[in-house]
Design an enzyme around this catalytic site. Structure first.
Site, PDB file in Angstrom:
ATOM      1  N   SER A   7     -78.735  10.969   2.424  1.00 41.99           N
ATOM      2  CA  SER A   7     -79.686  11.881   3.046  1.00 41.99           C
ATOM      3  C   SER A   7     -80.638  11.067   3.914  1.00 41.99           C
ATOM      4  O   SER A   7     -80.778   9.848   3.726  1.00 41.99           O
ATOM      5  CB  SER A   7     -80.438  12.654   1.962  1.00 41.99           C
ATOM      6  OG  SER A   7     -80.879  11.776   0.952  1.00 41.99           O
ATOM      7  N   GLU A   9     -84.572  10.980   5.916  1.00 40.01           N
ATOM      8  CA  GLU A   9     -85.920  11.554   5.894  1.00 40.01           C
ATOM      9  C   GLU A   9     -86.585  11.408   7.261  1.00 40.01           C
ATOM     10  O   GLU A   9     -86.523  10.339   7.872  1.00 40.01           O
ATOM     11  CB  GLU A   9     -86.749  10.841   4.821  1.00 40.01           C
ATOM     12  CG  GLU A   9     -88.152  11.388   4.704  1.00 40.01           C
ATOM     13  CD  GLU A   9     -88.884  10.820   3.505  1.00 40.01           C
ATOM     14  OE1 GLU A   9     -88.318  10.820   2.378  1.00 40.01           O
ATOM     15  OE2 GLU A   9     -90.018  10.360   3.687  1.00 40.01           O
ATOM     16  N   ASP A 100    -101.221  12.346  -1.545  1.00 43.94           N
ATOM     17  CA  ASP A 100    -102.468  11.585  -1.635  1.00 43.94           C
ATOM     18  C   ASP A 100    -103.463  12.263  -0.728  1.00 43.94           C
ATOM     19  O   ASP A 100    -103.175  12.492   0.446  1.00 43.94           O
ATOM     20  CB  ASP A 100    -102.255  10.141  -1.161  1.00 43.94           C
ATOM     21  CG  ASP A 100    -101.326   9.397  -2.099  1.00 43.94           C
ATOM     22  OD1 ASP A 100    -101.611   9.393  -3.308  1.00 43.94           O
ATOM     23  OD2 ASP A 100    -100.320   8.858  -1.612  1.00 43.94           O
ATOM     24  N   PHE A 207     -97.439  -0.591   4.896  1.00 48.09           N
ATOM     25  CA  PHE A 207     -96.912   0.501   4.049  1.00 48.09           C
ATOM     26  C   PHE A 207     -96.797   0.030   2.603  1.00 48.09           C
ATOM     27  O   PHE A 207     -97.146   0.746   1.675  1.00 48.09           O
ATOM     28  CB  PHE A 207     -95.483   0.860   4.474  1.00 48.09           C
ATOM     29  CG  PHE A 207     -95.369   1.800   5.643  1.00 48.09           C
ATOM     30  CD1 PHE A 207     -96.476   2.385   6.234  1.00 48.09           C
ATOM     31  CD2 PHE A 207     -94.107   2.111   6.154  1.00 48.09           C
ATOM     32  CE1 PHE A 207     -96.331   3.251   7.308  1.00 48.09           C
ATOM     33  CE2 PHE A 207     -93.952   2.971   7.228  1.00 48.09           C
ATOM     34  CZ  PHE A 207     -95.065   3.536   7.810  1.00 48.09           C
ATOM     35  N   HIS A 257     -80.967   7.471   0.073  1.00 51.15           N
ATOM     36  CA  HIS A 257     -81.852   8.306   0.896  1.00 51.15           C
ATOM     37  C   HIS A 257     -82.556   7.376   1.883  1.00 51.15           C
ATOM     38  O   HIS A 257     -83.292   6.479   1.460  1.00 51.15           O
ATOM     39  CB  HIS A 257     -82.876   9.000  -0.015  1.00 51.15           C
ATOM     40  CG  HIS A 257     -83.864   9.863   0.696  1.00 51.15           C
ATOM     41  ND1 HIS A 257     -83.581  11.151   1.120  1.00 51.15           N
ATOM     42  CD2 HIS A 257     -85.155   9.639   1.058  1.00 51.15           C
ATOM     43  CE1 HIS A 257     -84.642  11.677   1.704  1.00 51.15           C
ATOM     44  NE2 HIS A 257     -85.619  10.781   1.681  1.00 51.15           N
TER      45      HIS A 257
HETATM   46  P1  FAD Z   1     -97.192  12.310  -9.537  1.00 54.77           P
HETATM   47  O1  FAD Z   1     -95.845  12.387 -10.107  1.00 54.77           O
HETATM   48  O2  FAD Z   1     -98.143  13.431  -9.841  1.00 54.77           O
HETATM   49  O3  FAD Z   1     -97.818  10.934 -10.013  1.00 54.77           O
HETATM   50  C1  FAD Z   1     -99.000  10.420  -9.423  1.00 54.77           C
HETATM   51  C2  FAD Z   1     -99.688   9.448 -10.383  1.00 54.77           C
HETATM   52  O4  FAD Z   1    -100.282  10.159 -11.456  1.00 54.77           O
HETATM   53  C3  FAD Z   1     -98.765   8.428 -11.038  1.00 54.77           C
HETATM   54  O5  FAD Z   1     -99.492   7.236 -11.201  1.00 54.77           O
HETATM   55  C4  FAD Z   1     -98.441   9.047 -12.385  1.00 54.77           C
HETATM   56  O6  FAD Z   1     -98.115   8.083 -13.369  1.00 54.77           O
HETATM   57  C5  FAD Z   1     -99.743   9.758 -12.704  1.00 54.77           C
HETATM   58  N1  FAD Z   1     -99.528  11.010 -13.436  1.00 54.77           N
HETATM   59  C6  FAD Z   1     -98.572  11.934 -13.222  1.00 54.77           C
HETATM   60  N2  FAD Z   1     -98.706  12.978 -14.051  1.00 54.77           N
HETATM   61  C7  FAD Z   1     -99.778  12.712 -14.817  1.00 54.77           C
HETATM   62  C8  FAD Z   1    -100.444  13.418 -15.846  1.00 54.77           C
HETATM   63  N3  FAD Z   1    -100.006  14.618 -16.236  1.00 54.77           N
HETATM   64  N4  FAD Z   1    -101.544  12.842 -16.414  1.00 54.77           N
HETATM   65  C9  FAD Z   1    -101.977  11.622 -15.982  1.00 54.77           C
HETATM   66  N5  FAD Z   1    -101.389  10.908 -15.003  1.00 54.77           N
HETATM   67  C10 FAD Z   1    -100.311  11.449 -14.437  1.00 54.77           C
HETATM   68  N6  FAD Z   1     -96.620  11.984   0.282  1.00 54.77           N
HETATM   69  C11 FAD Z   1     -96.989  12.976   1.109  1.00 54.77           C
HETATM   70  O7  FAD Z   1     -98.180  13.221   1.273  1.00 54.77           O
HETATM   71  N7  FAD Z   1     -96.075  13.707   1.790  1.00 54.77           N
HETATM   72  C12 FAD Z   1     -94.741  13.521   1.650  1.00 54.77           C
HETATM   73  O8  FAD Z   1     -93.936  14.205   2.280  1.00 54.77           O
HETATM   74  C13 FAD Z   1     -94.311  12.489   0.753  1.00 54.77           C
HETATM   75  N8  FAD Z   1     -92.999  12.262   0.522  1.00 54.77           N
HETATM   76  C14 FAD Z   1     -92.621  11.331  -0.412  1.00 54.77           C
HETATM   77  C15 FAD Z   1     -91.263  11.185  -0.720  1.00 54.77           C
HETATM   78  C16 FAD Z   1     -90.843  10.271  -1.666  1.00 54.77           C
HETATM   79  C17 FAD Z   1     -89.368  10.159  -2.001  1.00 54.77           C
HETATM   80  C18 FAD Z   1     -91.800   9.432  -2.319  1.00 54.77           C
HETATM   81  C19 FAD Z   1     -91.349   8.409  -3.314  1.00 54.77           C
HETATM   82  C20 FAD Z   1     -93.146   9.574  -2.018  1.00 54.77           C
HETATM   83  C21 FAD Z   1     -93.582  10.526  -1.085  1.00 54.77           C
HETATM   84  N9  FAD Z   1     -94.923  10.727  -0.787  1.00 54.77           N
HETATM   85  C22 FAD Z   1     -95.310  11.726   0.075  1.00 54.77           C
HETATM   86  C23 FAD Z   1     -95.960   9.894  -1.425  1.00 54.77           C
HETATM   87  C24 FAD Z   1     -96.500  10.537  -2.722  1.00 54.77           C
HETATM   88  O9  FAD Z   1     -97.132  11.737  -2.412  1.00 54.77           O
HETATM   89  C25 FAD Z   1     -97.470   9.537  -3.329  1.00 54.77           C
HETATM   90  O10 FAD Z   1     -96.766   8.453  -3.843  1.00 54.77           O
HETATM   91  C26 FAD Z   1     -98.421  10.129  -4.375  1.00 54.77           C
HETATM   92  O11 FAD Z   1     -99.420   9.153  -4.649  1.00 54.77           O
HETATM   93  C27 FAD Z   1     -97.780  10.488  -5.692  1.00 54.77           C
HETATM   94  O12 FAD Z   1     -97.010  11.600  -5.614  1.00 54.77           O
HETATM   95  P2  FAD Z   1     -96.060  11.999  -6.847  1.00 54.77           P
HETATM   96  O13 FAD Z   1     -95.474  13.297  -6.534  1.00 54.77           O
HETATM   97  O14 FAD Z   1     -95.170  10.902  -7.197  1.00 54.77           O
HETATM   98  O15 FAD Z   1     -97.201  12.171  -7.980  1.00 54.77           O
END
Ligand code: FAD
Length: 276
Positions: A7, A9, A100, A207, A257
């Site tokens: 895939s 991105e 973020d 990055f 990906h």
């Molecule tokens: P989460 O899974 O919520 O985790 C974030 C942090 O919180 C981690 O340190 C985790 O350990 C901690 N955590 C999770 N759940 C809990 C809980 N219940 N209690 C306490 N701590 C917890 N960003 C964008 O803005 N737009 C995008 O389109 C985008 N695409 C991405 C695509 C991929 C494949 C990846 C790997 C990253 C992408 N990002 C994107 C970046 C991502 O948004 C950031 O890395 C963000 O900081 C974390 O998102 P997450 O969904 O992994 O968060």
């Protein structure tokens, strides 16, 4: 090899010129027959329309499109609206993220973590969407500990994710260990490595600093030594990333990906070298 999936991105372009450039990139990458193309989403909804426009255009071209959706700073109602638009557009695949918060942007919103978004999407739309989540073989920069990060990943998958895409990495062992740790919890979800081609030293280091991906010292030193010699950076980057992909494919990863950064060249070159 047949059941591997690949895939690409993209990010949503902000200008008419960027839109044209992306169309061109897509035209070059479409013959590689990706399983789907995903389009990022600016946290806080900053690219909402751009992401929607881009995925609808990709779908119209006959390629499955997967919008990213980040929940930080959003209300349930606003996410419901976005999901409705995606459903109306025939989108069945989504990458669910926390995102973020851009600095200076206000409220956290009604979702704190990605697991809450996954849960919400499932509660609102049942099995309509194939949901991907993010995984961090070298750990998320805000994680309290590796164990805590793993537990959070497991929670996110149990909330209803079908598969995961990793943050990019250049240390294959970190990925293998992460997958082993996930399997030890009993989860069998596919965890697809995210691949970042190397074409620009300064950008890569910037990055990587932010997202917590490690550029191995020997790679960083070599890249740095090329200075402005972009050809050498590109050639060396191609060697490093192709070797990484070869190792991952040989170990049986479910797919790759590619973070294309809206450019076709490096991804295509790696693809050709891998003889995919
Ligand atoms: P989460 O899974 O919520 O985790 C974030 C942090 O919180 C981690 O340190 C985790 O350990 C901690 N955590 C999770 N759940 C809990 C809980 N219940 N209690 C306490 N701590 C917890 N960003 C964008 O803005 N737009 C995008 O389109 C985008 N695409 C991405 C695509 C991929 C494949 C990846 C790997 C990253 C992408 N990002 C994107 C970046 C991502 O948004 C950031 O890395 C963000 O900081 C974390 O998102 P997450 O969904 O992994 O968060």
């Amino acid at each position: 090899m047949q059941d591997r999936y690949f895939s690409f991105e993209f990010f949503p372009p902000k200008t008419a010129e960027g839109t044209e450039k992306l169309r061109n990139t897509r035209a070059q990458l479409a013959p590689l027959k990706p399983k789907y193309i995903s389009v990022t989403f600016g946290a806080g909804g900053t690219t909402q329309q751009g992401t929607l426009d881009a995925v609808l255009e990709i779908q119209r071209d006959g390629i499955e499109a997967a919008p990213h959706l980040s929940c930080v700073g959003s209300s349930r109602e606003s996410i419901r609206e976005i999901l409705k638009k995606y459903r109306e557009g025939g989108i069945r695949h989504i990458v669910a993220l926390r995102g973020d918060m851009p600095s200076g942007m206000g409220e956290i919103g009604e979702f704190r973590y990605a697991n809450e978004l996954v849960e919400f999407i499932r509660a609102e739309t049942g099995d309509w969407f194939n949901i991907e989540v993010a995984a961090y073989p070298e750990y998320h920069p805000q994680a309290k500990s590796p164990r805590h990060d793993l537990e959070n990943f497991v929670r996110k998958v149990k909330a209803g994710a079908n598969s995961a895409i990793t943050q990019y990495f250049y240390n294959a062992d970190a990925y293998f260990r992460f997958v082993d740790d996930v399997r030890a919890t009993g989860l069998e979800v596919p965890i697809v490595p995210g691949i970042m081609p190397i074409t620009n030293y300064t950008q890569l280091m910037r990055f990587s600093e932010t997202c917590g991906a490690e550029v191995p010292r020997w790679v960083a030193k070599r890249l740095e030594s090329f200075g402005d010699d972009r050809e050498s950076i590109r050639a060396f980057g191609l060697d490093v990333v192709t070797a990484l992909c070869e190792r991952l494919l040989a170990a049986g990863v479910p797919g790759l990906h590619f973070y294309t950064l809206n450019a076709a060249g490096a991804t295509k070159a790696i693809w050709q070298r891998l003889k995919l």
